[in-house]
Write a protein that holds these residues in place. Structure first.
Motif, PDB file in Angstrom:
ATOM      1  N   LEU A  25      95.909  15.492  58.851  1.00  0.00           N
ATOM      2  CA  LEU A  25      95.595  14.663  57.692  1.00  0.00           C
ATOM      3  C   LEU A  25      95.106  15.526  56.543  1.00  0.00           C
ATOM      4  CD1 LEU A  25      93.541  11.777  59.365  1.00  0.00           C
ATOM      5  CD2 LEU A  25      95.855  11.574  58.456  1.00  0.00           C
ATOM      6  N   ARG A  26      95.400  15.091  55.352  1.00  0.00           N
ATOM      7  CA  ARG A  26      94.783  15.702  54.169  1.00  0.00           C
ATOM      8  C   ARG A  26      93.485  14.939  53.927  1.00  0.00           C
ATOM      9  NH1 ARG A  26      97.278  18.313  49.544  1.00  0.00           N
ATOM     10  NH2 ARG A  26      95.791  18.414  47.807  1.00  0.00           N
ATOM     11  N   ARG A  27      92.365  15.543  54.258  1.00  0.00           N
ATOM     12  CA  ARG A  27      91.086  14.808  54.263  1.00  0.00           C
ATOM     13  C   ARG A  27      90.620  14.404  52.871  1.00  0.00           C
ATOM     14  NH1 ARG A  27      90.889  18.839  58.063  1.00  0.00           N
ATOM     15  NH2 ARG A  27      90.511  18.172  60.209  1.00  0.00           N
ATOM     16  N   PHE A  28      90.893  15.234  51.872  1.00  0.00           N
ATOM     17  CA  PHE A  28      90.401  14.948  50.524  1.00  0.00           C
ATOM     18  C   PHE A  28      91.526  15.141  49.510  1.00  0.00           C
ATOM     19  CE2 PHE A  28      86.696  16.036  53.001  1.00  0.00           C
ATOM     20  CZ  PHE A  28      85.797  15.037  52.633  1.00  0.00           C
ATOM     21  N   PRO A  29      91.518  14.339  48.454  1.00  0.00           N
ATOM     22  CA  PRO A  29      92.637  14.377  47.497  1.00  0.00           C
ATOM     23  C   PRO A  29      92.753  15.681  46.714  1.00  0.00           C
ATOM     24  CG  PRO A  29      90.868  12.961  46.687  1.00  0.00           C
ATOM     25  CD  PRO A  29      90.520  13.320  48.100  1.00  0.00           C
ATOM     26  N   TYR A  30      91.617  16.394  46.516  1.00  0.00           N
ATOM     27  CA  TYR A  30      91.634  17.595  45.686  1.00  0.00           C
ATOM     28  C   TYR A  30      91.361  18.866  46.480  1.00  0.00           C
ATOM     29  CZ  TYR A  30      91.539  14.193  41.924  1.00  0.00           C
ATOM     30  OH  TYR A  30      91.851  13.146  41.089  1.00  0.00           O
ATOM     31  N   ARG A  31      91.733  18.840  47.746  1.00  0.00           N
ATOM     32  CA  ARG A  31      91.613  20.033  48.583  1.00  0.00           C
ATOM     33  C   ARG A  31      92.885  20.170  49.406  1.00  0.00           C
ATOM     34  NH1 ARG A  31      88.130  20.583  45.579  1.00  0.00           N
ATOM     35  NH2 ARG A  31      85.966  21.270  45.899  1.00  0.00           N
ATOM     36  N   PRO A  32      93.210  21.383  49.830  1.00  0.00           N
ATOM     37  CA  PRO A  32      94.410  21.564  50.659  1.00  0.00           C
ATOM     38  C   PRO A  32      94.260  20.883  52.011  1.00  0.00           C
ATOM     39  CG  PRO A  32      93.129  23.595  50.550  1.00  0.00           C
ATOM     40  CD  PRO A  32      92.539  22.666  49.530  1.00  0.00           C
TER      41      PRO A  32
ATOM     42  N   ARG B 258      91.028   5.084  53.515  1.00  0.00           N
ATOM     43  CA  ARG B 258      90.337   6.371  53.283  1.00  0.00           C
ATOM     44  C   ARG B 258      91.174   7.569  53.728  1.00  0.00           C
ATOM     45  NH1 ARG B 258      89.544  10.712  53.066  1.00  0.00           N
ATOM     46  NH2 ARG B 258      87.699  12.034  53.397  1.00  0.00           N
ATOM     47  N   LEU B 259      91.727   7.519  54.927  1.00  0.00           N
ATOM     48  CA  LEU B 259      92.372   8.689  55.508  1.00  0.00           C
ATOM     49  C   LEU B 259      93.786   8.926  54.981  1.00  0.00           C
ATOM     50  CD1 LEU B 259      91.085   8.269  59.170  1.00  0.00           C
ATOM     51  CD2 LEU B 259      90.211   9.796  57.384  1.00  0.00           C
ATOM     52  N   PHE B 260      94.439   7.860  54.510  1.00  0.00           N
ATOM     53  CA  PHE B 260      95.778   8.024  53.950  1.00  0.00           C
ATOM     54  C   PHE B 260      95.793   7.878  52.432  1.00  0.00           C
ATOM     55  CE2 PHE B 260      96.395   6.798  58.379  1.00  0.00           C
ATOM     56  CZ  PHE B 260      97.285   7.785  58.802  1.00  0.00           C
ATOM     57  N   HIS B 261      94.588   7.818  51.836  1.00  0.00           N
ATOM     58  CA  HIS B 261      94.410   7.811  50.385  1.00  0.00           C
ATOM     59  C   HIS B 261      95.220   6.700  49.711  1.00  0.00           C
ATOM     60  CE1 HIS B 261      92.357  11.601  51.013  1.00  0.00           C
ATOM     61  NE2 HIS B 261      93.419  12.035  51.678  1.00  0.00           N
ATOM     62  N   LEU B 262      95.015   5.488  50.210  1.00  0.00           N
ATOM     63  CA  LEU B 262      95.706   4.327  49.651  1.00  0.00           C
ATOM     64  C   LEU B 262      94.891   3.626  48.566  1.00  0.00           C
ATOM     65  CD1 LEU B 262      97.132   2.653  52.903  1.00  0.00           C
ATOM     66  CD2 LEU B 262      98.174   4.407  51.458  1.00  0.00           C
ATOM     67  N   TYR B 263      93.637   4.058  48.357  1.00  0.00           N
ATOM     68  CA  TYR B 263      92.760   3.383  47.406  1.00  0.00           C
ATOM     69  C   TYR B 263      93.383   3.426  46.003  1.00  0.00           C
ATOM     70  CZ  TYR B 263      91.611   8.310  47.790  1.00  0.00           C
ATOM     71  OH  TYR B 263      91.704   9.684  47.924  1.00  0.00           O
ATOM     72  N   PRO B 264      93.158   2.352  45.237  1.00  0.00           N
ATOM     73  CA  PRO B 264      93.678   2.332  43.863  1.00  0.00           C
ATOM     74  C   PRO B 264      93.073   3.473  43.042  1.00  0.00           C
ATOM     75  CG  PRO B 264      93.028   0.135  44.563  1.00  0.00           C
ATOM     76  CD  PRO B 264      92.529   1.082  45.605  1.00  0.00           C
ATOM     77  N   GLU B 265      93.911   4.141  42.265  1.00  0.00           N
ATOM     78  CA  GLU B 265      93.449   5.256  41.436  1.00  0.00           C
ATOM     79  C   GLU B 265      93.598   4.910  39.964  1.00  0.00           C
ATOM     80  OE1 GLU B 265      94.130   9.358  43.360  1.00  0.00           O
ATOM     81  OE2 GLU B 265      95.963   8.250  43.795  1.00  0.00           O
TER      82      GLU B 265
END
Length: 337
Positions: free
Chosen positions: A259-266, A182-189
């Motif tokens: 950390l970048r908390r969300f993929p579509y926010r700064p 979740r925190l490093f955005h490793l989930y499959p996209e």
């Protein structure tokens, strides 16, 4: 999930160890020996016990140990002497064959709030959400852990002990597993031009590491001639505290964007509920101190460990509320140009 809520569970049951002053005392040893010689040779003993006692597999020797433990505890109370532990546990009144009925009830309460949490995630988090499947699986492994916690507190046997410890370790490790994803955005996209998810090498490596670590952990503890309680404590503390530090990093002020908390926010974007992750960590840490300040059970029913089980119930509710809020944040959605 929880700072992790199951770290103290493993820590508390392990701190009890196996041997205590009470079961090493000559008075106790002689009492058990006399009871066995007087009662356990009677072939009708098994027919005289209740159905719950049979279901929970109480032997005549176990029953002698139970009776002697309480008889000696009665004398200690009458003479204002300290109450001792026996075989790593305080003297509890059993109920329907359960050795620690309060811990059983509170473990089942924890199981129930995880079931409710899973239902809430199923209802409110879309199947297409990158973290939805991980949160649901986390709820399932947590339910499994609390089931075996209740079984272990019902009857402390070598098999139930291992199932309790191994299930708790799985829940703790899975909490760290999905936290990193979740925190490093490793989930499959899923790329816009493809119907299949794109899986990164980092994701595959992290998954393999977690699987191998768990298998090695279980194998090591299973193959030893004696269960290594010290190692078990260290393993769960390291995994649990790593998990906690990650979520504390998530809750840091916007001025410290590690950390970048969300993929579509700064990177500087911090939702107003982010501090709930830190509150969760703090509350669980405070609850853990119940394990460190152990005391003889009130009325031989409620002890520090059972109170910790009770304290984790509302904390778990708070955690699922945070996970749902995080999953529904607009930071998961691409902004329109």
């Amino acid at each position: 999930m929880r700072i992790v809520l199951l770290t103290p569970l493993v820590l508390g049951t392990t701190l009890c160890a196996r041997a205590s002053f009470g079961d090493r005392a000559d008075t106790y040893i002689n009492c058990v020996s006399k009871c066995e010689s007087r009662i356990c040779h009677d072939l009708n003993w098994a027919d005289s016990i209740s159905l719950p006692m049979r279901i929970t597999q109480w032997s005549c020797t176990d029953d002698c140990k139970y009776g002697c433990m309480h008889a000696i505890t009665d004398l200690a109370v009458e003479n204002s002497e300290p109450i001792q532990q026996y075989h790593g546990k305080w003297p509890f009144w059993r109920f329907a064959g359960m050795q620690e009925p309060a811990s059983v009830v509170f473990s089942l309460l924890n199981m129930w709030v995880h079931i409710r949490g899973a239902m809430r995630i199923q209802r409110m988090v879309s199947d297409n959400h990158p973290m939805g499947s991980y949160y649901r699986r986390f709820a399932l492994v947590s339910v499994n852990a609390w089931i075996w916690s209740s079984v272990f507190h019902t009857r402390d046997l070598p098999t139930t002990e291992k199932l309790d410890y191994f299930s708790a370790a799985l829940a703790i490790l899975y909490a760290l597993y999905f936290a990193v994803i979740r925190l490093f955005h490793l989930y499959p996209e899923k790329p816009p031009s493809s119907s299949a998810n794109s899986v990164s090498v980092t994701f595959i490596a992290w998954k393999l590491i977690c699987v191998l670590v768990y298998l090695m952990h279980v194998s090591y503890l299973s193959l030893l001639p004696r269960f290594d309680y010290t190692y078990n404590i260290i393993f769960n503390l390291v995994v649990g505290m790593t998990h906690n530090l990650l979520w504390l990093t998530y809750s840091l002020p916007a001025s410290i964007p590690l950390l970048r908390r969300f993929p579509y926010r700064p990177r500087s974007y911090r939702p107003p509920y982010a501090s709930r992750a830190a509150v969760f960590v703090i509350l669980t840490t405070v609850a853990t101190f119940l394990e460190l300040f152990d005391f003889p059970p009130w009325g031989r029913i409620i002890d520090a460990h059972s109170l910790w089980h009770l304290a984790t119930v509302p904390i778990t509710v708070l955690w699922y509320d945070f996970l749902v809020r995080d999953a529904l944040d607009d930071g998961w959605k691409a902004q329109k140009a």
